[in-house]
Scaffold this active site. Sequence first.
Site, PDB file in Angstrom:
ATOM      1  N   GLY A 112       0.824  -1.207   0.000  1.00 17.87           N
ATOM      2  CA  GLY A 112       0.000   0.000   0.000  1.00 17.87           C
ATOM      3  C   GLY A 112       0.862   1.262   0.000  1.00 17.87           C
ATOM      4  N   TYR A 113       0.198   2.391   0.009  1.00 14.26           N
ATOM      5  CA  TYR A 113       0.872   3.693  -0.096  1.00 14.26           C
ATOM      6  C   TYR A 113       1.880   3.894   1.048  1.00 14.26           C
ATOM      7  N   SER A 141      -5.749  -6.123  -2.204  1.00 17.59           N
ATOM      8  CA  SER A 141      -7.132  -5.642  -2.366  1.00 17.59           C
ATOM      9  C   SER A 141      -7.143  -4.164  -2.747  1.00 17.59           C
ATOM     10  N   PHE A 149      -0.600  -1.848   8.710  1.00 15.58           N
ATOM     11  CA  PHE A 149      -1.248  -0.885   7.802  1.00 15.58           C
ATOM     12  C   PHE A 149      -2.505  -1.470   7.163  1.00 15.58           C
ATOM     13  N   LYS A 193      -9.695   1.904   3.668  1.00 19.33           N
ATOM     14  CA  LYS A 193      -9.492   3.282   4.159  1.00 19.33           C
ATOM     15  C   LYS A 193     -10.355   4.359   3.499  1.00 19.33           C
ATOM     16  N   SER A 210      -5.541   7.417  12.972  1.00 17.82           N
ATOM     17  CA  SER A 210      -5.807   8.578  12.124  1.00 17.82           C
ATOM     18  C   SER A 210      -6.271   9.762  12.959  1.00 17.82           C
ATOM     19  N   THR A 219      -8.606  11.356  12.243  1.00 23.42           N
ATOM     20  CA  THR A 219     -10.062  11.335  12.137  1.00 23.42           C
ATOM     21  C   THR A 219     -10.701  11.055  13.505  1.00 23.42           C
ATOM     22  N   TYR A 271     -15.498   3.916   8.791  1.00 25.20           N
ATOM     23  CA  TYR A 271     -14.031   3.902   8.746  1.00 25.20           C
ATOM     24  C   TYR A 271     -13.460   4.530  10.020  1.00 25.20           C
ATOM     25  N   LYS A 314     -11.279   2.853  13.387  1.00 23.69           N
ATOM     26  CA  LYS A 314      -9.999   3.260  13.992  1.00 23.69           C
ATOM     27  C   LYS A 314     -10.161   3.435  15.504  1.00 23.69           C
ATOM     28  N   PHE A 363      -1.894  12.525  10.311  1.00 20.18           N
ATOM     29  CA  PHE A 363      -2.707  13.629   9.785  1.00 20.18           C
ATOM     30  C   PHE A 363      -2.867  13.364   8.275  1.00 20.18           C
ATOM     31  N   ASP A 385     -17.008  17.585   6.006  1.00 21.79           N
ATOM     32  CA  ASP A 385     -15.610  18.040   6.098  1.00 21.79           C
ATOM     33  C   ASP A 385     -15.326  18.717   7.447  1.00 21.79           C
TER      34      ASP A 385
HETATM   35  P1  NAD Z   1      -3.536   1.639   1.171  1.00 18.96           P
HETATM   36  O1  NAD Z   1      -4.909   1.170   0.820  1.00 18.96           O
HETATM   37  O2  NAD Z   1      -2.675   2.195   0.106  1.00 18.96           O
HETATM   38  O3  NAD Z   1      -2.737   0.441   1.869  1.00 18.96           O
HETATM   39  C1  NAD Z   1      -3.366  -0.554   2.616  1.00 18.96           C
HETATM   40  C2  NAD Z   1      -2.882  -1.900   2.095  1.00 18.96           C
HETATM   41  O4  NAD Z   1      -3.473  -2.940   2.869  1.00 18.96           O
HETATM   42  C3  NAD Z   1      -3.297  -2.155   0.636  1.00 18.96           C
HETATM   43  O5  NAD Z   1      -2.158  -2.537  -0.103  1.00 18.96           O
HETATM   44  C4  NAD Z   1      -4.311  -3.293   0.713  1.00 18.96           C
HETATM   45  O6  NAD Z   1      -4.228  -4.134  -0.417  1.00 18.96           O
HETATM   46  C5  NAD Z   1      -3.884  -3.976   1.995  1.00 18.96           C
HETATM   47  N1  NAD Z   1      -4.951  -4.701   2.699  1.00 18.96           N
HETATM   48  C6  NAD Z   1      -6.194  -4.282   3.031  1.00 18.96           C
HETATM   49  N2  NAD Z   1      -6.854  -5.259   3.688  1.00 18.96           N
HETATM   50  C7  NAD Z   1      -5.994  -6.304   3.792  1.00 18.96           C
HETATM   51  C8  NAD Z   1      -6.086  -7.591   4.354  1.00 18.96           C
HETATM   52  N3  NAD Z   1      -7.198  -8.021   4.969  1.00 18.96           N
HETATM   53  N4  NAD Z   1      -5.019  -8.412   4.278  1.00 18.96           N
HETATM   54  C9  NAD Z   1      -3.878  -8.017   3.657  1.00 18.96           C
HETATM   55  N5  NAD Z   1      -3.739  -6.803   3.103  1.00 18.96           N
HETATM   56  C10 NAD Z   1      -4.789  -5.958   3.163  1.00 18.96           C
HETATM   57  O7  NAD Z   1      -3.687   2.668   2.378  1.00 18.96           O
HETATM   58  P2  NAD Z   1      -2.598   3.627   3.028  1.00 18.96           P
HETATM   59  O8  NAD Z   1      -2.927   5.009   2.659  1.00 18.96           O
HETATM   60  O9  NAD Z   1      -1.235   3.113   2.823  1.00 18.96           O
HETATM   61  O10 NAD Z   1      -3.003   3.459   4.554  1.00 18.96           O
HETATM   62  C11 NAD Z   1      -2.357   2.539   5.399  1.00 18.96           C
HETATM   63  C12 NAD Z   1      -3.000   2.588   6.773  1.00 18.96           C
HETATM   64  O11 NAD Z   1      -2.921   3.915   7.277  1.00 18.96           O
HETATM   65  C13 NAD Z   1      -4.479   2.210   6.788  1.00 18.96           C
HETATM   66  O12 NAD Z   1      -4.737   1.484   7.969  1.00 18.96           O
HETATM   67  C14 NAD Z   1      -5.164   3.549   6.824  1.00 18.96           C
HETATM   68  O13 NAD Z   1      -6.430   3.479   7.441  1.00 18.96           O
HETATM   69  C15 NAD Z   1      -4.201   4.358   7.675  1.00 18.96           C
HETATM   70  N6  NAD Z   1      -4.291   5.815   7.437  1.00 18.96           N
HETATM   71  C16 NAD Z   1      -4.154   6.294   6.169  1.00 18.96           C
HETATM   72  C17 NAD Z   1      -4.269   7.666   5.952  1.00 18.96           C
HETATM   73  C18 NAD Z   1      -4.166   8.232   4.567  1.00 18.96           C
HETATM   74  O14 NAD Z   1      -4.624   9.356   4.362  1.00 18.96           O
HETATM   75  N7  NAD Z   1      -3.580   7.540   3.596  1.00 18.96           N
HETATM   76  C19 NAD Z   1      -4.501   8.535   7.035  1.00 18.96           C
HETATM   77  C20 NAD Z   1      -4.623   7.984   8.307  1.00 18.96           C
HETATM   78  C21 NAD Z   1      -4.519   6.621   8.510  1.00 18.96           C
HETATM   79  C1  WQD Z   2      -8.359  17.657   2.268  1.00 25.18           C
HETATM   80  C2  WQD Z   2      -9.009  19.000   1.967  1.00 25.18           C
HETATM   81  C3  WQD Z   2     -11.286  18.857   1.214  1.00 25.18           C
HETATM   82  C4  WQD Z   2     -10.528  16.952  -2.622  1.00 25.18           C
HETATM   83  C5  WQD Z   2      -9.298  12.223   4.718  1.00 25.18           C
HETATM   84  C6  WQD Z   2     -10.003  11.275   5.642  1.00 25.18           C
HETATM   85  C7  WQD Z   2      -9.268  11.155   6.943  1.00 25.18           C
HETATM   86  C8  WQD Z   2      -7.805  10.787   6.724  1.00 25.18           C
HETATM   87  C9  WQD Z   2      -7.166  11.681   5.713  1.00 25.18           C
HETATM   88  C10 WQD Z   2      -7.541   8.395   6.863  1.00 25.18           C
HETATM   89  C11 WQD Z   2     -10.460  19.097   2.466  1.00 25.18           C
HETATM   90  C12 WQD Z   2     -10.399  19.442   0.144  1.00 25.18           C
HETATM   91  C13 WQD Z   2     -10.367  17.524  -1.380  1.00 25.18           C
HETATM   92  C14 WQD Z   2     -10.974  17.764  -3.700  1.00 25.18           C
HETATM   93  C15 WQD Z   2     -11.001  19.658  -2.217  1.00 25.18           C
HETATM   94  N1  WQD Z   2      -7.667   9.454   6.198  1.00 25.18           N
HETATM   95  N2  WQD Z   2     -10.603  18.860  -1.181  1.00 25.18           N
HETATM   96  N3  WQD Z   2     -11.179  19.091  -3.456  1.00 25.18           N
HETATM   97  O1  WQD Z   2     -10.775  15.182   4.309  1.00 25.18           O
HETATM   98  O2  WQD Z   2      -8.671  15.785   5.577  1.00 25.18           O
HETATM   99  O3  WQD Z   2      -9.241  13.463   5.328  1.00 25.18           O
HETATM  100  O4  WQD Z   2      -7.965  11.743   4.524  1.00 25.18           O
HETATM  101  O5  WQD Z   2      -7.568   8.195   8.039  1.00 25.18           O
HETATM  102  O6  WQD Z   2      -9.909  10.191   7.710  1.00 25.18           O
HETATM  103  O7  WQD Z   2     -11.316  11.754   5.881  1.00 25.18           O
HETATM  104  O8  WQD Z   2      -8.473  14.745   3.309  1.00 25.18           O
HETATM  105  O9  WQD Z   2      -7.515  14.932   1.067  1.00 25.18           O
HETATM  106  O10 WQD Z   2      -9.961  14.319   1.312  1.00 25.18           O
HETATM  107  O11 WQD Z   2      -9.221  16.621   1.826  1.00 25.18           O
HETATM  108  O12 WQD Z   2     -11.226  20.852  -2.059  1.00 25.18           O
HETATM  109  O13 WQD Z   2     -11.190  17.294  -4.817  1.00 25.18           O
HETATM  110  O14 WQD Z   2      -9.084  19.156   0.548  1.00 25.18           O
HETATM  111  O15 WQD Z   2     -12.529  19.488   1.251  1.00 25.18           O
HETATM  112  O16 WQD Z   2     -10.660  20.382   2.923  1.00 25.18           O
HETATM  113  P1  WQD Z   2      -9.376  14.877   4.649  1.00 25.18           P
HETATM  114  P2  WQD Z   2      -8.788  15.079   1.800  1.00 25.18           P
END
Ligand code: NAD
Ligand code: WQD
Length: 342
Positions: free
Chosen positions: A12-13, A36, A83, A87, A127, A129, A154, A158, A183, A302
């Site tokens: 994942g990312y 997935s 991870f 999400k 998160s 969130t 979601y 968390k 964040f 938001d």
């Molecule tokens: P992502 O979707 O890119 O990575 C998650 C990976 O987990 C994916 O590669 C997916 O294939 C894998 N996965 C999901 N379910 C699985 C399972 N049951 N078994 C094995 N693999 C599985 O997401 P990301 O952005 O890298 O996020 C990673 C973690 O960080 C997540 O838990 C997400 O909730 C949390 N997080 C992400 C953000 C964000 O903005 N990206 C912010 C806060 C928290």
């Molecule tokens: C950022 C800002 C939008 C898209 C989400 C999840 C949160 C966490 C992080 C996992 C906001 C604005 C966005 C667009 C826009 N993930 N925007 N035009 O909302 O802070 O959080 O990701 O845990 O749980 O809710 O991130 O990147 O969606 O938005 O104006 O096309 O950009 O309104 O103000 P957010 P975001």
Amino acid sequence: MADRVLVTGATGYIGSHTIVELVNAGYEVVGVDDFSNSSRDVLDGIAGIIGRKIPFVEADCSDMAQFSKVFESYPDIRAAIHFAAYKAVGESVGKPVEYFKNNLSSLLNLVDLMRRQPSANIVFSSSCTVYGEPDEGALPISETARTKEATSPYGRSKQICEDMLKDCGRAYENLKITALRYFNPIGAHPSAKIGELPRGVPQNLVPFVTQTAAGLRKELSIFGNDYDTPDGTCIRDYIYVCDLAKAHVAAVNRMLTQDSERYEIFNLGTGNGVSVLELVNTFIKVTGVALPYRFAPRRAGDIVKVWADATKANTVLGWKADTPLDEVLLSAWNWEKKIRNL
Ligand code: NAD
Ligand code: WQD
């Protein structure tokens, strides 16, 4: 022998960037993913950066039979970074069963497997969130702020996972847990060999910006310009994914080498709030690319403004997110150009 760290959600990312930093720091790893929400190609991207293939097992963490095989093949796991989860906030509203099933059972299986290890250290991806809309005067928000009623399955997953981990940490004496509240992670590895790969129309700001700049989307909609903020657009704490990845290394180091608490929470952010408009203008400035945008109505649900008090991570983990936003946005653009052959 280097300590082995299990990374779930490895392709994942955030997982892929974290594996690179773990290897750079001298750790051995084993990655697990069920693809997935990612692709096998990411393994080549990681190998292209670190110069070798990582040990990897394709498995679904919510399936105990599959997941336990990883521990049979790699009995020397000393820490796990979890991870793996679904999400997408919006999607979770219509699919609560899928979200709770995957996000809760994957974590429970991990705890169940890790508690049988002699060294049971778990880093959990949480998160910001969990804070919801911060109270007036609560910004920057610290780990001691109260959490708010979740607005999506979601977000609730968390909160529940954090609560489950707290109880498990109390029950199993060999278990240590670190919950990291991210964040807004953005950007890509400077090599442009790995980055964010959203499926379908991106819901997050930066992938939408880079896809618009690349010509895949007609224009960016900025959701709301009449908020109570200096320029009327929402404010977030955008953290570079490579800085975020390094915080995981610091958290693992701490659990393995220091007398840390059994359950710890850290905010991972820069400590600076940036508005949507500021981010868009910075992107245009550093890339020199035209980015068509318009102001659109507010997006339901938001948060208006949130940014981290990251003092605890700065002092206790000895970690700081310090990559300038210019550089971070340029890395996101370079990644977009690479995957679109621009
Ligand atoms: P992502 O979707 O890119 O990575 C998650 C990976 O987990 C994916 O590669 C997916 O294939 C894998 N996965 C999901 N379910 C699985 C399972 N049951 N078994 C094995 N693999 C599985 O997401 P990301 O952005 O890298 O996020 C990673 C973690 O960080 C997540 O838990 C997400 O909730 C949390 N997080 C992400 C953000 C964000 O903005 N990206 C912010 C806060 C928290
Ligand atoms: C950022 C800002 C939008 C898209 C989400 C999840 C949160 C966490 C992080 C996992 C906001 C604005 C966005 C667009 C826009 N993930 N925007 N035009 O909302 O802070 O959080 O990701 O845990 O749980 O809710 O991130 O990147 O969606 O938005 O104006 O096309 O950009 O309104 O103000 P957010 P975001």
